[in-house]
Design a protein around this motif. Structure first.
Motif, PDB file in Angstrom:
ATOM      1  N   SER A 139     -37.883  25.583  -5.126  1.00 62.39           N
ATOM      2  CA  SER A 139     -38.327  25.915  -6.477  1.00 62.39           C
ATOM      3  C   SER A 139     -37.162  26.424  -7.319  1.00 62.39           C
ATOM      4  O   SER A 139     -36.958  25.997  -8.470  1.00 62.39           O
ATOM      5  CB  SER A 139     -39.436  26.971  -6.401  1.00 62.39           C
ATOM      6  N   LYS A 140     -36.352  27.326  -6.744  1.00 62.88           N
ATOM      7  CA  LYS A 140     -35.196  27.865  -7.464  1.00 62.88           C
ATOM      8  C   LYS A 140     -34.161  26.775  -7.741  1.00 62.88           C
ATOM      9  O   LYS A 140     -33.542  26.754  -8.815  1.00 62.88           O
ATOM     10  CB  LYS A 140     -34.559  28.991  -6.651  1.00 62.88           C
ATOM     11  N   ALA A 141     -33.963  25.886  -6.771  1.00 62.01           N
ATOM     12  CA  ALA A 141     -32.994  24.806  -6.950  1.00 62.01           C
ATOM     13  C   ALA A 141     -33.402  23.895  -8.107  1.00 62.01           C
ATOM     14  O   ALA A 141     -32.563  23.479  -8.919  1.00 62.01           O
ATOM     15  CB  ALA A 141     -32.854  24.003  -5.661  1.00 62.01           C
ATOM     16  N   SER A 142     -34.684  23.560  -8.177  1.00 62.48           N
ATOM     17  CA  SER A 142     -35.169  22.711  -9.269  1.00 62.48           C
ATOM     18  C   SER A 142     -34.960  23.399 -10.611  1.00 62.48           C
ATOM     19  O   SER A 142     -34.498  22.776 -11.583  1.00 62.48           O
ATOM     20  CB  SER A 142     -36.653  22.390  -9.060  1.00 62.48           C
ATOM     21  N   ALA A 143     -35.291  24.699 -10.657  1.00 60.98           N
ATOM     22  CA  ALA A 143     -35.110  25.452 -11.898  1.00 60.98           C
ATOM     23  C   ALA A 143     -33.638  25.539 -12.275  1.00 60.98           C
ATOM     24  O   ALA A 143     -33.270  25.316 -13.434  1.00 60.98           O
ATOM     25  CB  ALA A 143     -35.706  26.848 -11.747  1.00 60.98           C
ATOM     26  N   ALA A 144     -32.779  25.867 -11.310  1.00 61.36           N
ATOM     27  CA  ALA A 144     -31.346  26.013 -11.583  1.00 61.36           C
ATOM     28  C   ALA A 144     -30.750  24.707 -12.089  1.00 61.36           C
ATOM     29  O   ALA A 144     -29.952  24.698 -13.033  1.00 61.36           O
ATOM     30  CB  ALA A 144     -30.621  26.476 -10.327  1.00 61.36           C
ATOM     31  N   ALA A 145     -31.134  23.592 -11.461  1.00 60.61           N
ATOM     32  CA  ALA A 145     -30.604  22.295 -11.868  1.00 60.61           C
ATOM     33  C   ALA A 145     -31.023  21.956 -13.294  1.00 60.61           C
ATOM     34  O   ALA A 145     -30.205  21.505 -14.109  1.00 60.61           O
ATOM     35  CB  ALA A 145     -31.071  21.211 -10.901  1.00 60.61           C
ATOM     36  N   LEU A 146     -32.303  22.168 -13.604  1.00 58.74           N
ATOM     37  CA  LEU A 146     -32.786  21.825 -14.942  1.00 58.74           C
ATOM     38  C   LEU A 146     -32.202  22.753 -16.009  1.00 58.74           C
ATOM     39  O   LEU A 146     -31.886  22.316 -17.123  1.00 58.74           O
ATOM     40  CB  LEU A 146     -34.314  21.865 -14.969  1.00 58.74           C
ATOM     41  N   ILE A 147     -32.054  24.025 -15.678  1.00 63.39           N
ATOM     42  CA  ILE A 147     -31.418  24.957 -16.624  1.00 63.39           C
ATOM     43  C   ILE A 147     -29.974  24.530 -16.876  1.00 63.39           C
ATOM     44  O   ILE A 147     -29.486  24.545 -18.015  1.00 63.39           O
ATOM     45  CB  ILE A 147     -31.486  26.395 -16.087  1.00 63.39           C
TER      46      ILE A 147
END
Length: 366
Positions: A139-147
């Motif tokens: 979940s954090k990886a997806s958020a970090a990538a999109l940010i």
């Protein structure tokens, strides 16, 4: 003649006693070699290319990272996550033979069983905790990538479980969303931990949402050991959820823990951006990830270095906070690059693709 006979008999008795003692010693050594020890073994585990395919629960080949509602682009090379396998547990600890053999293998590490399987925690409980951490890291990886790609990604921090007799028992419940702490809007778990720690044991005010209703509660932290260090804690397991503007799914069975976060994020960035970010290079790495792109330390990095090299990788992205464990333990044929953020990791991959890896920061002796 009589004296010669007596001397022969004495030597015979000595040889018999010596042989008997040797046999007893050998038998004792053999028995001891199969007796359990208080240790377990860490060794390199499987390596998975985040740009490739894996087997799902039905034994079908599926993309490790899949995006359904956005344009994706061709990739090349590899951005591989590395893992560590633990041999032994409380039910089946290492034997002395296995322990002795491990001393001669630089890719393996011997650890006290308590450091991997705390007293009172079963293997099943450990696997469940690792599964939660893996889901959280995805979940954090997806958020970090999109940010990192310029998207707006609102956070959602929720309670997964409570420790028995924890300070939060009777105050918080599974499923509660934590909106704020001490009046500060919470965007990630690390931020919440920092606020709790800053209270230094005093009650911490939390704004929560339960069943659609918002309320304020107070929890008094207690001392606890987290990642080997004493800290203030309220005794809950938290998960970071994010309202992602793009539907991203990560499929990886039988792998737990948070250490693949950075490589997941890199794989997502490469999938969603034009061009082949790696330039065809074989790159592996490890590191936790926060939604803001911070790369954090992990365990078993020496074993992961060997696993990456043995899987054919030429480069390895290592958290800067693990550098002290890296120096002097890099296997031949592998270049280690130090990184502290997702932004630095992306820049490193792009530099490798452009043939400029020699100028990248590495781990140096402090």
């Amino acid at each position: 003649m009589t004296e010669a006979i007596e001397s022969t008999r004495r030597w015979s008795r000595r040889l018999t006693v010596g042989a008997s003692a040797l046999i007893v010693a050998i038998v004792a050594l053999l028995v001891m070699s199969f007796l359990p020890t208080g240790y377990v073994l860490e060794q390199p585990g499987p390596v998975f290319n985040t740009l490739g395919e894996v087997k799902n629960a039905d034994d079908e080949d599926v993309p490790l990272i899949a995006v359904d509602d956005a344009e994706t682009y061709d990739t090349s090379g590899s951005l591989s996550l590395t893992t560590v396998q633990v041999v032994g547990n409380r039910e089946h600890p290492l034997s002395w033979t296995e322990l002795a053999l491990a001393w001669f293998r630089p890719s393996q590490a011997i650890l006290p069983i308590d450091s991997v399987f705390p007293e009172g925690e079963t293997s099943e409980q450990r696997d469940q905790a690792n599964a939660v951490m893996m889901e959280d890291s995805q979940s954090k990886a997806s958020a970090a990538a999109l940010i990192a790609l310029g998207y707006d990604v609102p956070a959602d921090i929720s309670v997964v479980s409570l420790v028995d007799d924890s300070p939060a028992e009777g105050i918080l419940s599974e499923g509660d969303r934590i909106l704020a702490a001490e009046g500060e809007t919470i965007t990630d778990v690390t931020q919440l931990r920092d606020i709790i720690g800053a209270q230094n044991g005093d009650p911490v005010s939390l704004t929560i949402e339960r069943d659609g209703e918002t309320s304020d509660v107070e929890v008094t932290p207690q001392k606890a050991t987290l990642d080997g260090e004493d800290s203030w804690a309220i005794g809950v397991s938290l998960m970071s959820g994010y309202d992602l503007p793009i539907d991203i799914s990560i499929q990886l069975n039988n792998v737990g823990g948070p250490s693949a976060g950075m490589m997941f994020a890199l794989g997502i960035v490469d999938t969603l951006t034009p061009g082949e970010m790696t330039g065809g290079a074989a790159i592996a790495g490890t590191g936790t990830i926060e939604a803001d792109g911070t790369v954090g330390p992990i365990g078993g990095i020496r074993q992961k270095l060997y696993g990456a090299r043995d899987a054919g990788n030429d480069y390895f992205l290592a958290p800067a906070s693990n550098c002290d464990e890296v120096v002097g333990h890099v296997p031949d044929g592998l270049q280690v690059i130090s990184t502290s953020t997702l932004e630095e990791s992306i820049a490193a991959v792009e530099a490798i693709a452009q043939g400029e890896a020699e100028n990248l920061p590495t781990c140096a002796a402090s």
